[in-house]
Design an enzyme around this catalytic site. Sequence first.
Site, PDB file in Angstrom:
ATOM      1  CG  LEU A 254      -1.649   1.214   1.628  1.00 55.43           C
ATOM      2  CD1 LEU A 254      -2.684   1.523   0.569  1.00 55.43           C
ATOM      3  CD2 LEU A 254      -2.343   1.016   2.982  1.00 55.43           C
TER       4      LEU A 254
ATOM      5  CD  GLU B  57       2.092   4.327  -4.530  1.00 56.93           C
ATOM      6  OE1 GLU B  57       2.321   5.469  -4.996  1.00 56.93           O
ATOM      7  OE2 GLU B  57       1.292   3.528  -5.038  1.00 56.93           O
TER       8      GLU B  57
ATOM      9  N   GLY C 115      19.695  -0.053  33.610  1.00 56.26           N
ATOM     10  CA  GLY C 115      20.916   0.751  33.606  1.00 56.26           C
ATOM     11  C   GLY C 115      21.729   0.496  32.342  1.00 56.26           C
TER      12      GLY C 115
ATOM     13  CD  GLU D  81      -0.792  -3.593  10.029  1.00 53.22           C
ATOM     14  OE1 GLU D  81      -2.025  -3.633  10.171  1.00 53.22           O
ATOM     15  OE2 GLU D  81      -0.085  -4.602   9.937  1.00 53.22           O
TER      16      GLU D  81
ATOM     17  CD  GLU E  61       1.486  11.489  15.190  1.00 54.37           C
ATOM     18  OE1 GLU E  61       1.739  10.450  14.535  1.00 54.37           O
ATOM     19  OE2 GLU E  61       2.152  11.828  16.181  1.00 54.37           O
TER      20      GLU E  61
END
Length: 383
Positions: free
Chosen positions: A125, A127, A341, A365, A369
Site C-alpha cells: 500500500l 509509497e 541501567g 499500520e 496521529e
Amino acid sequence: MNEQLTDEERELAGMVREFAETVVAPQSYEADRTHTLSMDVVAAMGDLGLFGLPFPEEYGGQGGDYMALGIAIEALGRVDQSIAITLEAGVSLGAMPVFRFGTEQQKQELLPDLLAGNALAGFGLTEPEAGSDAGATRTTARLDGGEWVIDGSKQFITNSGTPITRFVTVTAVTGSSEGRKEISTIIVPNGTPGFTVEAAYDKVGWNASDTHPLTFTGARVPESNLLGERGSGFRNFLSILDEGRIAIAALSTGAAEGCLEAAVDYAKSRTIFGSALSTRQNAQFTLARMRARVHTARLAWHHAARLRDAGRPFAEQAAIAKLVAGEAAMDNARDATQIFGGNGFMNEFPVARHYRDSKILEIGEGTTEVQLLVIARALGLAG
Ligand SMILES: Cc1cc2nc3c(=O)[nH]c(=O)nc-3n(C[C@H](O)[C@H](O)[C@H](O)COP(=O)(O)OP(=O)(O)OC[C@H]3O[C@@H](n4cnc5c(N)ncnc54)[C@H](O)[C@@H]3O)c2cc1C
C-alpha cells in the site's frame, strides 16, 4: 493474567508462550544481529497452525477468530517482535485480503499454502509519496490485451522478499470517475518480469523481519489477478487496516509485558547501595506503571477483537487499542531499559531489542496521529 480468556483461548496462549520461549527466544539475538528471518521458525509456526488461526477449515485454517490470532501474536511479541510481525503481516496483510475479497478460485488457489505457512504474501500500500495519505497512491495499472500493466513503486513492504514469498497484493490507480482516483488491488506474483523486490532496508529494529521497497516497470499480470471489485481497493484496504490495528495492538501488549517481566526480575536481582533495586519506591512506581500499561493495552485490544469477531463495528476501538498499546510498548521499553541501567543498552539483553523494536509500533499500520484522527472522527470532529 489473562482473566478474560476462555479455557480454549488460555490453552492457546500457554501453547504459543511455550513455543516462543523454547523455539523462538533462543534464536532471537542472533537473528536480530544478522538481520535474518529464520525460515525454520516460520515453518514451525506453520506446523503449529498459527498462520491459519482465523480462517475456516475448508481453506486449511483452524476455524478460529481474530481473538485467537491476537493471542498468538501477543505471546510471540513478548519475546520477539520480528517473529510476531512476520505472523501478523502474513495473516492480516497477506492471507486476509484474499480471504475477504478474493474469488472462490483465488481462495482455493492461494490460501492453503499461506495458511499452512508454506508461503507468505505481502501487502503493498505504502509509497514514497503515499503513507498516511494512502489515497495519494501513484502506482498505476492499465488493462492491455487482457493483462494489467503495472508501473510505480511501493516502500516498506513486509514479507515481500522471503524465500517463500509467493506474491504481493498492491494498490494501484486503475482509472478515475468524477475527478476521483479509482484505486484497485491486484495480485502480483513474485518473479513477474518487471516486478523487482529491491534490497532489504537497514532498519532501526524488527531486524529479523523482511522489509523491502518494490518497483514495477511495465509488470504484466492476468486481468483475473484483480482482487475484489475494480475500484474497491481503497475501501477494502481501509477495512484490512482496521483489523490489522487489533493485531498490532496485541503485538504491542506482548512487547510491553516482555519488558515488564524482564524489568521486575532485574530489579529484584540487582543490588544497589546494599539492597535490591526493587525495594526502592522509585523502581516500584515505575514497575507498577508498566503493569498498568500492560493491563490497559490488553483490555483495549481484547475489546476491539471481541467486537470484530461478533460482527459489530470496531474501527474506533481498534484505533484506541493501537494507540494505547503502541504507546505502552514504547513507554515500557524505555522504562525497562532505564531499570536495567547500562545493561539495558546492551543488545544481549532483550529489553534493548524491545527498545529498538517498539518505536515502529507507533508508526506502522497507521501512525499514532492517524489513530487520533480516527478517534476524533468518531467524536464527530470533521477534518
Ligand atoms: C518496518 C515497516 C514495515 C512496514 N510494513 C508495511 C507493509 O507491509 N505494507 C505497507 O503498505 N506499508 C508498510 N509500512 C508502512 C507504514 O504503514 C507507514 O510507514 C506508515 O503508515 C506511515 O506512513 P509514512 O511513512 O509515509 O509517514 P507519513 O504519512 O509521511 O507521516 C509523517 C508524519 O506525519 C504525520 N501525519 C500524517 N498525516 C497527518 C495528519 N493528517 N495529521 C497529523 N499528522 C499527520 C504522521 O503521523 C507522521 O508523524 C511499513 C513501515 C515500516 C517502517
